[in-house]
Design an enzyme around this catalytic site. Structure first.
Site, PDB file in Angstrom:
ATOM      1  N   CYS A   8      43.721 -32.556 -18.374  1.00  0.00           N
ATOM      2  CA  CYS A   8      43.502 -33.730 -19.221  1.00  0.00           C
ATOM      3  C   CYS A   8      43.161 -33.216 -20.606  1.00  0.00           C
ATOM      4  CB  CYS A   8      42.365 -34.598 -18.671  1.00  0.00           C
ATOM      5  SG  CYS A   8      41.853 -35.951 -19.771  1.00  0.00           S
ATOM      6  N   THR A   9      43.768 -33.795 -21.636  1.00  0.00           N
ATOM      7  CA  THR A   9      43.579 -33.266 -22.991  1.00  0.00           C
ATOM      8  C   THR A   9      42.173 -33.489 -23.531  1.00  0.00           C
ATOM      9  OG1 THR A   9      44.537 -35.306 -23.896  1.00  0.00           O
ATOM     10  CG2 THR A   9      46.015 -33.427 -23.591  1.00  0.00           C
ATOM     11  N   GLY A  28      45.593 -44.002 -18.156  1.00  0.00           N
ATOM     12  CA  GLY A  28      45.978 -43.486 -16.845  1.00  0.00           C
ATOM     13  C   GLY A  28      46.170 -44.534 -15.751  1.00  0.00           C
ATOM     14  N   CYS A  55      48.593 -36.146 -24.748  1.00  0.00           N
ATOM     15  CA  CYS A  55      48.048 -36.921 -23.637  1.00  0.00           C
ATOM     16  C   CYS A  55      49.019 -36.785 -22.480  1.00  0.00           C
ATOM     17  CB  CYS A  55      47.895 -38.388 -24.047  1.00  0.00           C
ATOM     18  SG  CYS A  55      47.523 -39.513 -22.674  1.00  0.00           S
ATOM     19  N   ASN A  56      48.519 -36.373 -21.309  1.00  0.00           N
ATOM     20  CA  ASN A  56      49.393 -36.182 -20.160  1.00  0.00           C
ATOM     21  C   ASN A  56      50.020 -37.500 -19.710  1.00  0.00           C
ATOM     22  OD1 ASN A  56      49.022 -33.230 -19.368  1.00  0.00           O
ATOM     23  ND2 ASN A  56      46.919 -33.920 -19.582  1.00  0.00           N
ATOM     24  N   ASP A 115      47.037 -40.931 -28.891  1.00  0.00           N
ATOM     25  CA  ASP A 115      46.343 -40.917 -27.599  1.00  0.00           C
ATOM     26  C   ASP A 115      45.459 -42.151 -27.542  1.00  0.00           C
ATOM     27  OD1 ASP A 115      45.400 -40.167 -25.113  1.00  0.00           O
ATOM     28  OD2 ASP A 115      44.088 -38.581 -25.852  1.00  0.00           O
TER      29      ASP A 115
END
Length: 253
Positions: free
Chosen positions: A177-178, A40, A70-71, A7
């Site tokens: 969100c992580t 992002g 992580c998205n 991440d």
């Protein structure tokens, strides 16, 4: 057995800590990219290149399982990482828990970064998994950045702002969100009593263990936690010690 988690910042902590709790014998390789954070808002190909490079580093470091907690990394680079590492290396991604939330709540708010909230990705997830529930996105401006800095005052202010913009009738809040599970107690305190929170970190960790065990290889780890910062050996940021998950993984303030 080495499990690598990738991440840009501290969003990898909740899933990593769950893996540690479920299988304390497994060696963990935590890869952070503070120079590139946040991922992002970055161009898609830039993110793909960054995440695939980290995956290559994981393999060189002996990783047999790779996790993207992580998205942004999951939606942008998951398939690219799988193509890079081949079929023998399990690669586990992260998806916000919209489906389980919509299954039990009539009204759901998805808390996420501004970029994710505005993304086609989240809109598609809501359309696919929202069912009959009323699902709305709520942008949590600055929350992930505040968590990465370990700035709890700024995090609480961001949480208060998001709570004010969350529909009063929301029965559930999805942590999209992580990073956000790191401040789950503060989020609960800011929301009306009875609102349920839905987070994917434990489920992703459990899936990681299942995929790891399916390899049928003996685990010879000793619970070591190694950290790479931008691909180089380092330590978890000082801010990680502000959170229980960070302390579980050996972060020192």
């Amino acid at each position: 057995m080495i499990v690598a988690l990738i991440d840009s910042g501290l969003g990898l902590l909740p899933t990593s800590a769950w893996v540690r709790k479920l299988r304390p014998d497994v060696d963990l390789l935590l890869q952070l990219d503070p120079d590139g954070a946040p991922w992002g808002p970055k161009p898609e190909q830039w993110v793909v290149d960054r995440v695939v490079h980290a995956a290559r580093t994981s393999l060189r470091s002996g990783a047999e399982v790779i996790v993207l907690p992580c998205n942004t990394a999951s939606v942008t680079a998951l398939e690219h990482v799988r193509a890079e590492v081949g079929p023998d290396i399990p690669v586990i991604g992260t998806v916000p828990a919209i489906k389980p939330a919509a299954a039990v709540c009539r009204s759901v708010a998805v808390w996420a970064t501004a970029a994710t909230t505005a993304s086609r990705y989240q809109a598609d997830l809501i359309a696919k998994f929202g069912g009959d529930a009323d699902v709305i996105g709520v942008a949590c401006h600055g929350l992930a950045d505040a968590i990465d800095r370990g700035d709890l005052a700024a995090a609480h202010a961001a949480i208060a702002s998001a709570a004010e913009r969350t529909p009063r009738d929301a029965q559930g809040v999805v942590l999209g969100c992580t990073h956000y599970p790191l401040v789950i107690d503060a989020i609960l305190a800011a929301l009306p009593d009875g609102v349920r929170l839905f987070d994917s970190a434990q489920a992703v960790a459990a899936q990681t263990i299942r995929r790891m065990d399916a390899l049928g290889r003996p685990s010879t780890g000793n619970g070591e936690v190694r950290v790479l910062i931008g691909g180089e050996p380092g330590e978890l940021p000082v801010g990680a010690a502000a959170f229980e998950s960070g302390r579980v993984l050996g972060a020192r303030g």
